[in-house]
Every structure is written in structure tokens, then in C-alpha cells.
Design an enzyme around this catalytic site. Sequence first.
Site, mmCIF file in Angstrom:
data_model
loop_
_atom_site.group_PDB
_atom_site.id
_atom_site.type_symbol
_atom_site.label_atom_id
_atom_site.label_comp_id
_atom_site.label_asym_id
_atom_site.label_seq_id
_atom_site.Cartn_x
_atom_site.Cartn_y
_atom_site.Cartn_z
ATOM 1 N N ALA A 1 37.722 -63.350 130.037
ATOM 2 C CA ALA A 1 36.517 -62.646 130.510
ATOM 3 C C ALA A 1 35.946 -61.697 129.449
ATOM 4 O O ALA A 1 35.915 -60.476 129.643
ATOM 5 C CB ALA A 1 36.833 -61.880 131.799
ATOM 6 N N GLU B 1 52.843 -68.643 125.379
ATOM 7 C CA GLU B 1 51.785 -67.769 124.864
ATOM 8 C C GLU B 1 52.230 -66.308 124.850
ATOM 9 O O GLU B 1 53.172 -65.915 125.541
ATOM 10 C CB GLU B 1 50.482 -67.899 125.669
ATOM 11 C CG GLU B 1 50.399 -67.176 126.990
ATOM 12 C CD GLU B 1 51.175 -67.832 128.112
ATOM 13 O OE1 GLU B 1 52.047 -67.157 128.669
ATOM 14 O OE2 GLU B 1 50.952 -68.997 128.434
ATOM 15 N N ASP C 1 58.670 -76.603 134.576
ATOM 16 C CA ASP C 1 58.405 -76.044 133.248
ATOM 17 C C ASP C 1 58.755 -74.555 133.183
ATOM 18 O O ASP C 1 59.212 -74.051 132.159
ATOM 19 C CB ASP C 1 56.926 -76.259 132.884
ATOM 20 C CG ASP C 1 56.619 -77.727 132.650
ATOM 21 O OD1 ASP C 1 57.521 -78.444 132.166
ATOM 22 O OD2 ASP C 1 55.498 -78.157 132.955
HETATM 23 P P1 NAP Z 1 55.609 -69.952 136.510
HETATM 24 O O1 NAP Z 1 55.702 -70.217 137.964
HETATM 25 O O2 NAP Z 1 56.838 -70.032 135.696
HETATM 26 O O3 NAP Z 1 54.497 -70.952 135.914
HETATM 27 C C1 NAP Z 1 53.214 -71.018 136.474
HETATM 28 C C2 NAP Z 1 52.758 -72.478 136.485
HETATM 29 O O4 NAP Z 1 52.537 -72.882 135.146
HETATM 30 C C3 NAP Z 1 53.802 -73.435 137.084
HETATM 31 O O5 NAP Z 1 53.140 -74.419 137.847
HETATM 32 C C4 NAP Z 1 54.447 -74.038 135.846
HETATM 33 O O6 NAP Z 1 54.972 -75.326 136.065
HETATM 34 C C5 NAP Z 1 53.260 -74.107 134.920
HETATM 35 N N1 NAP Z 1 53.590 -74.163 133.494
HETATM 36 C C6 NAP Z 1 54.444 -73.389 132.778
HETATM 37 N N2 NAP Z 1 54.424 -73.740 131.488
HETATM 38 C C7 NAP Z 1 53.538 -74.760 131.377
HETATM 39 C C8 NAP Z 1 53.061 -75.541 130.293
HETATM 40 N N3 NAP Z 1 53.478 -75.325 129.040
HETATM 41 N N4 NAP Z 1 52.118 -76.481 130.542
HETATM 42 C C9 NAP Z 1 51.642 -76.698 131.795
HETATM 43 N N5 NAP Z 1 52.059 -75.978 132.865
HETATM 44 C C10 NAP Z 1 52.991 -75.024 132.648
HETATM 45 O O7 NAP Z 1 54.816 -68.593 136.337
HETATM 46 P P2 NAP Z 1 55.094 -67.208 135.592
HETATM 47 O O8 NAP Z 1 56.520 -66.844 135.767
HETATM 48 O O9 NAP Z 1 54.068 -66.266 136.052
HETATM 49 O O10 NAP Z 1 54.745 -67.426 134.003
HETATM 50 C C11 NAP Z 1 55.007 -68.503 133.249
HETATM 51 C C12 NAP Z 1 53.734 -69.130 132.727
HETATM 52 O O11 NAP Z 1 52.721 -69.156 133.735
HETATM 53 C C13 NAP Z 1 53.052 -68.380 131.569
HETATM 54 O O12 NAP Z 1 53.601 -68.732 130.330
HETATM 55 C C14 NAP Z 1 51.587 -68.812 131.690
HETATM 56 O O13 NAP Z 1 51.226 -69.844 130.799
HETATM 57 C C15 NAP Z 1 51.468 -69.330 133.104
HETATM 58 N N6 NAP Z 1 50.413 -68.559 133.766
HETATM 59 C C16 NAP Z 1 49.264 -69.217 134.076
HETATM 60 C C17 NAP Z 1 48.208 -68.534 134.621
HETATM 61 C C18 NAP Z 1 46.953 -69.289 134.922
HETATM 62 O O14 NAP Z 1 46.913 -70.501 134.646
HETATM 63 N N7 NAP Z 1 45.943 -68.636 135.448
HETATM 64 C C19 NAP Z 1 48.287 -67.175 134.853
HETATM 65 C C20 NAP Z 1 49.471 -66.535 134.532
HETATM 66 C C21 NAP Z 1 50.545 -67.238 133.970
HETATM 67 P P3 NAP Z 1 56.265 -75.575 136.992
HETATM 68 O O15 NAP Z 1 55.733 -75.516 138.401
HETATM 69 O O16 NAP Z 1 56.695 -76.945 136.577
HETATM 70 O O17 NAP Z 1 57.284 -74.511 136.716
#
Ligand code: NAP
Length: 267
Positions: A185, A123, A47
Site C-alpha cells: 500500500a 521473505e 509449507d
Molecule cells: P502460515 O499459516 O504458515 O502460512 C500462510 C499461508 O501461506 C499458508 O496457506 C501456507 O501454506 C502458505 N505458504 C507459506 N509459504 C508459502 C510459499 N513459499 N508459497 C506459497 N504459499 C506459502 O502463516 P504465518 O505463520 O503467518 O507465516 C508464514 C508465511 O505466511 C509468511 O512467510 C508469508 O509469506 C505468509 N503470509 C502471507 C500473507 C498474505 O498472503 N497476505 C500475509 C502474511 C503472511 P500451508 O497451508 O501449506 O502451510
Amino acid sequence: MTLKYSICFKKEAITEMYIDSFKKRLSKDGFVYDEENPDYVFFLGGDGTFLRSVHKYIDIVNRIKFVGLNAGTLGFFLDYSTRDIDNLINDLLSGNVLETTYPLLQATVISKKETRQIYAVNEVRIENPFKSLVCDVSINEHKLETFAGNGLIVASSLGSSAYNKSLGGAVIEHNLPLLEISEIASIQNNAYRSLASSLVVGGDRVISFFGKLDEVVIGYDHELIKDMRRVNEIKITLSDKKITLIRKVDHNYIDVLRKAFIIDKEL
Ligand code: NAP
């Protein structure tokens, strides 16, 4: 008709050798590589690879069809597998696919000096990792609250299963064009009081964060705004920019959700 395509891939998951053979396979069926102006963008990985491919083509996103090939991770946006190329090409050429279109999020970021538009699949976030962030939140210019805490995010339905879910927000089916605000938070005491739960509103709403936002980190998908100072307002809504995803005809959102979050527990 010539079918122009480009490829985005996750380097940790896909080899150059695989990409070479994928390109050869596509050229056999009349696809022509065009990095600048593709009709189709094949994204190979997970994703996160989808987010990166949308941002790469953000200026021409409305006229592109995105096709995902999963290399083994979650796969909310990728119905085909990298082992499935023949089926994918046959489905594409025969039109035996499901085309789904979703609006992106659009944020207008306003500072004393400039106004900038950014777009996101998942987001838009404002976070202050160093000290409490205090800002007002309004919806269609009606004040909801003064928020204090680490930050706030506005997720789309597509992004509701990502960071938003980790914050306790509801997962929203992809075909519902909604906006969801979730808190990071929040402080709840005699000085500060906010909703303290996620809020889902209609996609025609405009959500505003305003106040002294000059110390916040503004993030959107995997991107950050690094070069804007003295931001005092961010307005977030659904955009006219849309993404079209190619899915399998038998795509079912509940199955995807189950595979991503539930099934492990039953093994
Ligand atoms: P990234 O490695 O591209 O993504 C982080 C994880 O989120 C990966 O496992 C990815 O899946 C999954 N993901 C991305 N979009 C998703 C969706 N719409 N639904 C479910 N899972 C999804 O990380 P990044 O470069 O830091 O940022 C990309 C995204 O990470 C942001 O848009 C944000 O939503 C997410 N993120 C999550 C957290 C958290 O949950 N605490 C914190 C920061 C950012 P794949 O392994 O398949 O790529």
C-alpha cells in the site's frame, strides 16, 4: 551408516499416533531419532511447517536434508504425501530422489545498540500498521526511492508465491536465485513517489531500507523481531546458509504451480 532424523509436524493436521507409526516404520530401515543433530528432518503438514522446521534448525541448516510429507494443503515444498511413506523410504534409501539446494535470505538489522542477523525462507518484511512508514530504499548503496506506505517486503524465489504474490509480485521459479521487493500500500502523491511495482533484482544485490525505523514491525517468515529498539537500517541479501530439500525425481515446478493456483478453476 546410521541415518539420524528428526520430525516437525503440524499439530492440527497430524496425530501423535501417526507420528508413532511413522517412527516405527523409519526405525525398521535403520533410521535413528536424533532431535539435536539430525541428518534428515521430516516435516509433516504444509509449507508453513517447512518454514517452522527450517527455523528450528537454523544453526545447523546447511548440513540437513529436509523431506516434506504433505498433509493435504498447498505443498510447494512437499512432494510426498503422508499416505506415501513406503515410496518415500524406498526412494530415499535407493537414492532415487532429487536434491535441490536454495539460499536463504539474510537480513542484517542495525540499531544504535546492536546488529543482528536473521534468516528467512520466504521473505523479510517491514510494516507499520499504525501510521505511514517512510524510509529510503537503496540497492548496492544506490538510492532507488523514498518509500511511504504501509510497508515493504523482500522475497526470495521460494517465497515469491506467498505474501509477495498477494501483493501483486511476480512468482519466480524456485531455481532462480533472485530477490524481489514488493510494496505494501504505497502512497503515490505530490509528496511521495516510489516505483509502485515489484522489482526483481539479482541475488548478489544488497537491498537496504534505512531511516527512522523504530516503529516498524520486522517480520521474517512466521517470526517477528520483538525485542529490538531504534532500528535504523536493514540490509537484505542472499545468504551463505542454504537449505537442501528432497523432492521426487519427477518434480516439476510448473505442475506444482498449477495445482496450487490454477486447477480449481477447471473443475
Ligand atoms: P502460515 O499459516 O504458515 O502460512 C500462510 C499461508 O501461506 C499458508 O496457506 C501456507 O501454506 C502458505 N505458504 C507459506 N509459504 C508459502 C510459499 N513459499 N508459497 C506459497 N504459499 C506459502 O502463516 P504465518 O505463520 O503467518 O507465516 C508464514 C508465511 O505466511 C509468511 O512467510 C508469508 O509469506 C505468509 N503470509 C502471507 C500473507 C498474505 O498472503 N497476505 C500475509 C502474511 C503472511 P500451508 O497451508 O501449506 O502451510
